[in-house]
Design a protein around this motif. Sequence first.
Motif, short mmCIF file in Angstrom:
data_model
loop_
_atom_site.label_atom_id
_atom_site.label_comp_id
_atom_site.label_asym_id
_atom_site.label_seq_id
_atom_site.Cartn_x
_atom_site.Cartn_y
_atom_site.Cartn_z
N THR A 5 0.82 -1.42 0.08
CA THR A 5 0.04 0.01 0.05
C THR A 5 0.85 1.47 0.04
N MET A 6 1.87 1.11 0.17
CA MET A 6 2.88 2.33 0.14
C MET A 6 4.10 1.89 -0.82
N SER A 26 -3.12 3.57 -4.47
CA SER A 26 -3.06 2.07 -4.54
C SER A 26 -4.20 1.52 -5.16
N THR A 27 -4.26 0.31 -5.62
CA THR A 27 -5.31 -0.07 -6.37
C THR A 27 -6.33 -0.96 -4.99
N ASP A 28 -6.12 -0.53 -3.97
CA ASP A 28 -6.97 -1.28 -2.89
C ASP A 28 -8.38 -0.57 -2.82
N GLU A 29 -9.41 -1.04 -2.56
CA GLU A 29 -10.73 -0.48 -2.44
C GLU A 29 -11.07 0.33 -3.25
N ASP A 30 -11.02 1.79 -3.16
CA ASP A 30 -11.37 2.75 -3.98
C ASP A 30 -10.32 3.71 -4.56
N ALA A 31 -9.20 2.95 -4.81
CA ALA A 31 -7.84 3.79 -5.32
C ALA A 31 -7.58 4.76 -4.41
N VAL A 51 -5.19 14.88 1.57
CA VAL A 51 -5.60 13.89 0.58
C VAL A 51 -5.31 12.73 0.74
N ILE A 52 -4.39 12.43 1.49
CA ILE A 52 -3.63 10.92 1.43
C ILE A 52 -5.02 10.17 1.99
N GLY A 53 -5.18 9.02 1.32
CA GLY A 53 -6.39 8.19 1.74
C GLY A 53 -7.63 8.27 1.01
N GLN A 54 -7.77 9.35 0.35
CA GLN A 54 -8.81 9.65 -0.56
C GLN A 54 -8.70 9.60 -1.99
N ILE A 117 -1.35 3.11 -9.40
CA ILE A 117 -1.79 3.98 -10.33
C ILE A 117 -1.01 5.49 -10.45
N LEU A 118 -0.16 5.78 -11.18
CA LEU A 118 0.38 6.83 -11.16
C LEU A 118 -0.03 7.92 -12.33
N ALA A 119 -0.37 9.03 -11.67
CA ALA A 119 -1.17 10.00 -12.16
C ALA A 119 -0.35 11.44 -12.23
#
Length: 181
Positions: A5-6, A26-31, A51-54, A117-119
């Motif tokens: 996750t990190m 991350s690709t967990d749950e809701d990205a 924003v971290i976690g959102q 996912i890198l944006a």
Amino acid sequence: MPDLTMPPQKLADYLRKSNIALALSSTDEDAPLVLVNDSFCALTGYAEEDVIGQNCRFLQGEDTTHAMRQPLHDFVHGEGPDAGRFPVLNYRKDGTPFHNYVYMSRMRDRSGEVIFILASQFDMTGALQRSKVRKNDGTLYDALTDISQITREFGLAMQESSQLLADSVAVMARLTLDDPY
């Protein structure tokens, strides 16, 4: 076993140093976002701790249409190619709208599983107002297609411009996944 996750430290350090607005989810749950850099914070007006976690959809607002949202949703949920460009109307923390061109790349581990996912975020508001970028994109795509065809005759390879932009930062980042620490 590393915490998936990190991001690996080398990857995190590289992304944080970039002058391009970058977000890694991350690709967990809701990205959820696991890392944003200072350029992302400067572009959006949000602090990292905000924003971290959102999921990045917090940047969307009342005039962000379903047609803008759907390709982002599809990409995050694994549909389509591993890299793409997505124009979307976003909003800064102070409510100011901006035309965001988001270049996203899926990052896979050695087994091929997508783990991040890198944006890359680009504020295209001024360019859209000045030069009709969408029309120019079509012309550029046609020219690059022609050039690509010609270069293949000489044994050369050329990627499409949007994929090249989407992958530019991800190439270095992917290398660090092979040597995470």
